[in-house]
Write a protein that holds these residues in place. Structure first.
Motif, PDB file in Angstrom:
ATOM      1  N   ILE A 111       0.840  -1.201   0.000  1.00  0.00           N
ATOM      2  CA  ILE A 111       0.000   0.000   0.000  1.00  0.00           C
ATOM      3  C   ILE A 111       0.876   1.253   0.000  1.00  0.00           C
ATOM      4  O   ILE A 111       0.602   2.223  -0.725  1.00  0.00           O
ATOM      5  CB  ILE A 111      -0.952  -0.006   1.208  1.00  0.00           C
ATOM      6  CG1 ILE A 111      -1.961  -1.160   1.085  1.00  0.00           C
ATOM      7  CG2 ILE A 111      -1.689   1.323   1.330  1.00  0.00           C
ATOM      8  CD1 ILE A 111      -2.779  -1.388   2.340  1.00  0.00           C
ATOM      9  N   GLU A 112       1.930   1.248   0.820  1.00  0.00           N
ATOM     10  CA  GLU A 112       2.853   2.394   0.848  1.00  0.00           C
ATOM     11  C   GLU A 112       3.489   2.608  -0.521  1.00  0.00           C
ATOM     12  O   GLU A 112       3.602   3.752  -0.998  1.00  0.00           O
ATOM     13  CB  GLU A 112       3.924   2.177   1.912  1.00  0.00           C
ATOM     14  CG  GLU A 112       3.384   2.204   3.333  1.00  0.00           C
ATOM     15  CD  GLU A 112       4.450   1.938   4.379  1.00  0.00           C
ATOM     16  OE1 GLU A 112       4.140   2.056   5.564  1.00  0.00           O
ATOM     17  OE2 GLU A 112       5.596   1.611   4.003  1.00  0.00           O
ATOM     18  N   LYS A 113       3.904   1.525  -1.136  1.00  0.00           N
ATOM     19  CA  LYS A 113       4.515   1.625  -2.463  1.00  0.00           C
ATOM     20  C   LYS A 113       3.524   2.200  -3.479  1.00  0.00           C
ATOM     21  O   LYS A 113       3.879   3.065  -4.289  1.00  0.00           O
ATOM     22  CB  LYS A 113       5.013   0.255  -2.923  1.00  0.00           C
ATOM     23  CG  LYS A 113       6.219  -0.253  -2.152  1.00  0.00           C
ATOM     24  CD  LYS A 113       6.477  -1.740  -2.392  1.00  0.00           C
ATOM     25  CE  LYS A 113       6.713  -2.056  -3.842  1.00  0.00           C
ATOM     26  NZ  LYS A 113       6.989  -3.496  -4.043  1.00  0.00           N
ATOM     27  N   SER A 114       2.292   1.731  -3.424  1.00  0.00           N
ATOM     28  CA  SER A 114       1.291   2.209  -4.381  1.00  0.00           C
ATOM     29  C   SER A 114       1.039   3.709  -4.200  1.00  0.00           C
ATOM     30  O   SER A 114       0.806   4.431  -5.176  1.00  0.00           O
ATOM     31  CB  SER A 114      -0.020   1.427  -4.219  1.00  0.00           C
ATOM     32  OG  SER A 114      -0.716   1.800  -3.035  1.00  0.00           O
ATOM     33  N   PHE A 115       1.106   4.178  -2.945  1.00  0.00           N
ATOM     34  CA  PHE A 115       0.892   5.604  -2.684  1.00  0.00           C
ATOM     35  C   PHE A 115       2.034   6.434  -3.278  1.00  0.00           C
ATOM     36  O   PHE A 115       1.794   7.475  -3.904  1.00  0.00           O
ATOM     37  CB  PHE A 115       0.771   5.852  -1.184  1.00  0.00           C
ATOM     38  CG  PHE A 115       0.361   7.251  -0.836  1.00  0.00           C
ATOM     39  CD1 PHE A 115      -0.940   7.680  -1.025  1.00  0.00           C
ATOM     40  CD2 PHE A 115       1.278   8.153  -0.315  1.00  0.00           C
ATOM     41  CE1 PHE A 115      -1.333   8.982  -0.723  1.00  0.00           C
ATOM     42  CE2 PHE A 115       0.904   9.449  -0.004  1.00  0.00           C
ATOM     43  CZ  PHE A 115      -0.404   9.865  -0.207  1.00  0.00           C
ATOM     44  N   LEU A 116       3.258   5.985  -3.102  1.00  0.00           N
ATOM     45  CA  LEU A 116       4.398   6.714  -3.667  1.00  0.00           C
ATOM     46  C   LEU A 116       4.344   6.717  -5.187  1.00  0.00           C
ATOM     47  O   LEU A 116       4.741   7.687  -5.838  1.00  0.00           O
ATOM     48  CB  LEU A 116       5.712   6.105  -3.181  1.00  0.00           C
ATOM     49  CG  LEU A 116       5.973   6.187  -1.673  1.00  0.00           C
ATOM     50  CD1 LEU A 116       7.337   5.613  -1.342  1.00  0.00           C
ATOM     51  CD2 LEU A 116       5.868   7.613  -1.177  1.00  0.00           C
ATOM     52  N   GLU A 117       3.842   5.628  -5.751  1.00  0.00           N
ATOM     53  CA  GLU A 117       3.714   5.570  -7.210  1.00  0.00           C
ATOM     54  C   GLU A 117       2.620   6.511  -7.701  1.00  0.00           C
ATOM     55  O   GLU A 117       2.735   7.087  -8.789  1.00  0.00           O
ATOM     56  CB  GLU A 117       3.470   4.121  -7.640  1.00  0.00           C
ATOM     57  CG  GLU A 117       4.744   3.284  -7.533  1.00  0.00           C
ATOM     58  CD  GLU A 117       4.502   1.784  -7.466  1.00  0.00           C
ATOM     59  OE1 GLU A 117       3.438   1.327  -7.944  1.00  0.00           O
ATOM     60  OE2 GLU A 117       5.371   1.068  -6.929  1.00  0.00           O
ATOM     61  N   LYS A 118       1.561   6.693  -6.912  1.00  0.00           N
ATOM     62  CA  LYS A 118       0.535   7.684  -7.261  1.00  0.00           C
ATOM     63  C   LYS A 118       1.135   9.087  -7.305  1.00  0.00           C
ATOM     64  O   LYS A 118       0.702   9.939  -8.086  1.00  0.00           O
ATOM     65  CB  LYS A 118      -0.600   7.658  -6.242  1.00  0.00           C
ATOM     66  CG  LYS A 118      -1.526   6.453  -6.345  1.00  0.00           C
ATOM     67  CD  LYS A 118      -2.610   6.519  -5.278  1.00  0.00           C
ATOM     68  CE  LYS A 118      -3.543   5.326  -5.372  1.00  0.00           C
ATOM     69  NZ  LYS A 118      -4.613   5.376  -4.329  1.00  0.00           N
ATOM     70  N   LEU A 119       2.147   9.312  -6.477  1.00  0.00           N
ATOM     71  CA  LEU A 119       2.801  10.632  -6.430  1.00  0.00           C
ATOM     72  C   LEU A 119       3.926  10.745  -7.455  1.00  0.00           C
ATOM     73  O   LEU A 119       4.608  11.768  -7.508  1.00  0.00           O
ATOM     74  CB  LEU A 119       3.336  10.900  -5.021  1.00  0.00           C
ATOM     75  CG  LEU A 119       2.280  10.905  -3.909  1.00  0.00           C
ATOM     76  CD1 LEU A 119       2.925  11.147  -2.556  1.00  0.00           C
ATOM     77  CD2 LEU A 119       1.198  11.946  -4.176  1.00  0.00           C
ATOM     78  N   GLU A 120       4.114   9.661  -8.223  1.00  0.00           N
ATOM     79  CA  GLU A 120       5.097   9.632  -9.310  1.00  0.00           C
ATOM     80  C   GLU A 120       6.508   9.926  -8.803  1.00  0.00           C
ATOM     81  O   GLU A 120       7.261  10.706  -9.395  1.00  0.00           O
ATOM     82  CB  GLU A 120       4.684  10.615 -10.418  1.00  0.00           C
ATOM     83  CG  GLU A 120       3.306  10.320 -10.990  1.00  0.00           C
ATOM     84  CD  GLU A 120       2.776  11.405 -11.902  1.00  0.00           C
ATOM     85  OE1 GLU A 120       3.601  12.052 -12.584  1.00  0.00           O
ATOM     86  OE2 GLU A 120       1.549  11.627 -11.916  1.00  0.00           O
ATOM     87  N   LEU A 121       6.850   9.277  -7.686  1.00  0.00           N
ATOM     88  CA  LEU A 121       8.169   9.449  -7.077  1.00  0.00           C
ATOM     89  C   LEU A 121       9.031   8.223  -7.331  1.00  0.00           C
ATOM     90  O   LEU A 121       8.539   7.089  -7.301  1.00  0.00           O
ATOM     91  CB  LEU A 121       8.028   9.677  -5.570  1.00  0.00           C
ATOM     92  CG  LEU A 121       7.225  10.904  -5.133  1.00  0.00           C
ATOM     93  CD1 LEU A 121       7.046  10.905  -3.623  1.00  0.00           C
ATOM     94  CD2 LEU A 121       7.905  12.192  -5.603  1.00  0.00           C
ATOM     95  N   ALA A 122      10.313   8.458  -7.566  1.00  0.00           N
ATOM     96  CA  ALA A 122      11.274   7.350  -7.615  1.00  0.00           C
ATOM     97  C   ALA A 122      11.673   7.008  -6.185  1.00  0.00           C
ATOM     98  O   ALA A 122      11.929   7.900  -5.369  1.00  0.00           O
ATOM     99  CB  ALA A 122      12.499   7.749  -8.432  1.00  0.00           C
TER     100      ALA A 122
END
Length: 424
Positions: free
Chosen positions: A304-315
């Motif tokens: 879930i944490e990973k998916s949130f960071l991906e929503k923010l388009e962060l590396a």
């Protein structure tokens, strides 16, 4: 606290866990000795009480001089019982103190060593090379000033160092992030909570924050209360002294709260900007489940944490934290670290820890499973810690003119595609 049976039945396992954290195993021997002394004190007290009860019956049946002698002995025995009871209490306190000082047993999979001995599990996304794009990188402090989003000077004037104001689009960005985090939590079946930021000592001690982390905790003078550094604390105490229906597990909560940290030991570190501050807002996931299911739940929180960071388009990258860098309660911890362009390195944005039964044993939270009642497991995971997330967004998505492109997932909550400078 750890399961006392593990300490008694397999003390070498506890010694190995201490070594993995880089800690002395002296506490193991101390706890075992305290347990022996406690058991002996209990036996002594029970023997004296049994003798006292037996003598009470003899007194009732005795006559004359014999009765007077028994009464005199009864008086002496009463004093001995009180002394034995006091000794039992002291032995119990010593046992509890020793047991509470032992951290959770680090997972076998957790790397041994200290802060720098983590293992990188994966990299996700490509760190942005601004200079290769012909952009002179601006850090979040400069971008925050240009956007009218972050006011550090007035934060310091009003509250001191490591405080700040979020203004204009900075404040809007916080609310947008909170709303996106809450929507993400709801998508995954979490119950939303607004948690108190002040707790009693039992909540703080029960979660392990009055141990190795005590120096970083704010205590309210004149009151027996503490300011929390994470809503993990009130959420761990939420079901304290309760017996949960095992069929209702897992219980998943997403709690919003302000968080307060002294940042003890960080003097001279991250003094510029809002990377390391004394106060920030955060949305924290917290789960009650069984120990058996906790390991899969831990991976679920990380996903879930990973998916949130991906929503923010962060590396970002994911690390497996070394045992010596785990908190007192954690059995294993994963951190997600986002790339910060002007620092040229990854910085922690989220973390998730499996605390197994460690906190629930301290806080007396159990589950009923048929005829069996036993401690449950707790897990926590940061969904969005606002200041660092703002730092990563501003620096990653900056454009040549000082504007910042808004990640698509945030646009419905922010109402704009680009954050425009208000000053040069």
């Amino acid at each position: 606290m750890i399961d006392p049976r593990v300490l008694r039945d397999d003390p070498d396992r506890v010694r190995a866990a201490q070594a993995k954290r880089g800690l002395s195993d002296e506490v193991v021997d101390r706890a075992l000795a305290a347990d022996g002394a406690r058991r002996a004190a209990i036996a002594e007290y029970e023997a004296k009480r049994s003798q006292q009860k037996s003598m009470g019956k003899q007194v009732a049946q005795a006559q004359g001089e014999e009765k007077q002698e028994l009464l005199a002995r009864t008086k002496e025995l009463s004093a001995e019982v009180k002394a034995a009871e006091a000794a039992q209490g002291e032995a119990e306190a010593a046992w509890q103190e020793a047991l509470l000082s032992i951290p959770n047993l680090a997972a076998e999979e957790a790397p041994a060593g200290g802060e720098d001995d983590y293992v990188v599990l994966e990299h996700v996304g490509t760190p942005r090379d601004l200079q290769a794009e012909g952009i002179t990188p601006r850090d979040h402090v400069e971008l925050g000033r240009m956007l009218g989003a972050i006011d550090l000077e007035r934060g310091a004037k009003v509250s001191g160092s490591r405080f700040y104001f979020l203004t204009g689009v900075g404040a809007e960005l916080e609310f947008a992030l909170v709303n996106l985090a809450n929507a993400t939590a709801r998508e995954h079946g979490f119950t939303q909570v607004v948690a108190p930021s002040m707790v009693k000592p039992r909540a703080m001690e029960g979660t392990g924050f009055l141990g190795q982390a005590a120096d970083d905790v704010y205590r309210i003078e004149g009151q027996d209360m503490y300011l929390v550094g994470t809503s993990e604390v009130p959420m761990a105490a939420f079901h304290s002294e309760e017996i949960l229906d095992g069929a209702s597990l897992p219980l998943r909560y997403a709690a919003f709260s302000p968080c307060f940290r002294k940042e003890a030991g960080s003097h001279g570190t991250d003094t510029r900007g809002i990377i390391r501050v004394h106060w920030f807002d955060k949305v924290e996931m917290f789960v009650y489940t069984t120990v058996e299911e906790s390991f899969a739940e831990h991976q679920r929180l990380l996903d879930i944490e990973k998916s949130f960071l991906e929503k923010l388009e962060l590396a970002y990258r994911v690390i497996d934290t070394a045992a010596g860098d785990l908190g007192l309660s954690a059995q294993r911890k994963f951190d997600c670290e986002a790339w910060i362009p002007t620092q040229g390195r990854y910085r922690e944005l989220t973390s998730t820890s499996n605390c197994t039964e460690f906190q629930t044993r301290r806080l007396d939270t159990r589950g009923r499973f048929g005829q069996e009642i036993r401690p449950v497991a707790t897990l926590n995971g940061t969904l969005c810690a606002i200041p660092r997330t703002i730092v990563a967004i501003l620096e990653t998505h900056q454009q040549a003119d000082g504007s910042v492109r808004v990640p698509e997932a945030l646009r419905p909550y922010l109402g704009r595609d680009v954050l425009e400078p208000v000053t040069a």
